[in-house]
Design a protein around this motif. Structure first.
Motif, mmCIF file in Angstrom:
data_model
loop_
_atom_site.group_PDB
_atom_site.id
_atom_site.type_symbol
_atom_site.label_atom_id
_atom_site.label_comp_id
_atom_site.label_asym_id
_atom_site.label_seq_id
_atom_site.Cartn_x
_atom_site.Cartn_y
_atom_site.Cartn_z
ATOM 1 N N TYR A 191 0.852 -1.191 0.000
ATOM 2 C CA TYR A 191 0.000 0.000 0.000
ATOM 3 C C TYR A 191 0.885 1.237 0.000
ATOM 4 C CZ TYR A 191 -2.737 3.872 1.813
ATOM 5 O OH TYR A 191 -3.311 5.100 1.978
ATOM 6 N N ASP A 251 -3.121 5.746 -2.630
ATOM 7 C CA ASP A 251 -3.787 4.688 -3.393
ATOM 8 C C ASP A 251 -5.178 4.433 -2.809
ATOM 9 O OD1 ASP A 251 -1.558 4.431 -4.946
ATOM 10 O OD2 ASP A 251 -0.872 2.540 -4.043
ATOM 11 N N SER A 266 -5.261 3.219 7.396
ATOM 12 C CA SER A 266 -3.910 2.707 7.153
ATOM 13 C C SER A 266 -2.876 3.612 7.798
ATOM 14 C CB SER A 266 -3.639 2.597 5.647
ATOM 15 O OG SER A 266 -4.442 1.596 5.063
ATOM 16 N N VAL A 282 -8.656 1.083 2.413
ATOM 17 C CA VAL A 282 -7.431 1.710 2.916
ATOM 18 C C VAL A 282 -7.704 2.612 4.122
ATOM 19 C CG1 VAL A 282 -6.332 1.591 0.661
ATOM 20 C CG2 VAL A 282 -7.592 3.654 1.310
ATOM 21 N N LEU A 332 -5.352 -1.650 -1.873
ATOM 22 C CA LEU A 332 -4.085 -2.339 -1.666
ATOM 23 C C LEU A 332 -3.735 -3.012 -2.989
ATOM 24 C CD1 LEU A 332 -4.802 -4.151 1.735
ATOM 25 C CD2 LEU A 332 -4.009 -1.804 1.355
#
Length: 216
Positions: free
Chosen positions: A84, A88, A112, A109, A91
């Motif tokens: 990752y 983005d 994260s 995500v 993943l």
């Protein structure tokens, strides 16, 4: 008697098998929503022959220095590269965007903590929660325990639905055994009544039945 023994054996096998091989546990956290919610029940298949991507697993939390059992979803297995980069929207698995329709709010995500790039070692698993914004999973253990991974040997079973063949088979055995037990009980009761009636008929016959009565 045969039906009673058979029914008891089948029902006991199904019940004991269900208790040992497909136990039901309570989910204690909300980090697996929408798949599993806190306070809900989950059925665990302890006879699963292997673990694959997408499986929800129950594993020994001591591998992460945690107490008790942990529940997470497997997103990468031995030999996979999971990564990752901030910015983005997904993943990447082995260089391709990873589709994860099971995550809460469609945001894989969320929460994260930063970039990671892990090639999962052999016989280990990279696991994440379905509620990504509230899951202390492999992402947060990235710099520990071999890239945040979990050894396959720590897995106690996979979480399955009640329609899983093993679960359905064991539960069917319980009901089938109960039905045979009921049939055995009914047939046994009927046989007992017939014996009692026969005994009563014999008792009512005079001692000289079948012979010339005395004094004739």
């Amino acid at each position: 008697m045969v039906l009673l023994v058979l029914g008891g054996a089948v029902s006991s096998a199904g019940g004991l098998g269900g208790y040992l091989f497909t136990p039901t546990r309570v989910m204690t956290s909300d980090h697996m929503r929408p798949t599993l919610s806190a306070g809900g029940s989950m059925v665990v298949n302890t006879l699963a022959p292997g673990v694959d991507r997408g499986d929800v697993v129950l594993f020994d939390g001591s591998v992460w220095a945690e107490r008790g059992l942990q529940v997470e979803r497997v997103v990468a297995v031995g030999g996979d590269r999971i990564a990752y980069r901030p910015g983005d929207r997904t993943l990447t698995l082995n260089g391709k965007p990873l589709e994860e329709p099971y995550v809460l709010d469609g945001d894989p995500v969320a929460g994260s903590p930063g970039a990671f790039d892990v090639t999962v070692p052999k016989d280990r698993l990279f696991v994440l929660g379905d509620t990504r914004g509230n899951s202390a999973d492999s992402r947060y253990r990235y710099r520990h325990t071999e890239g945040g991974t979990v050894p396959v040997s720590a897995v106690k079973g996979t979480v399955v639905g009640t329609g899983h063949p093993l679960v359905a088979g064991l539960r069917t055995a319980v009901f089938a055994g109960a039905a045979v037990l009921a049939a055995g009980a009914v047939s046994g009761f009927a046989a007992l009544r017939l014996r009692r009636r026969a005994g009563a008929a014999v008792a009512q016959e005079p001692a000289y039945a079948g012979r010339v009565p005395p004094g004739v």
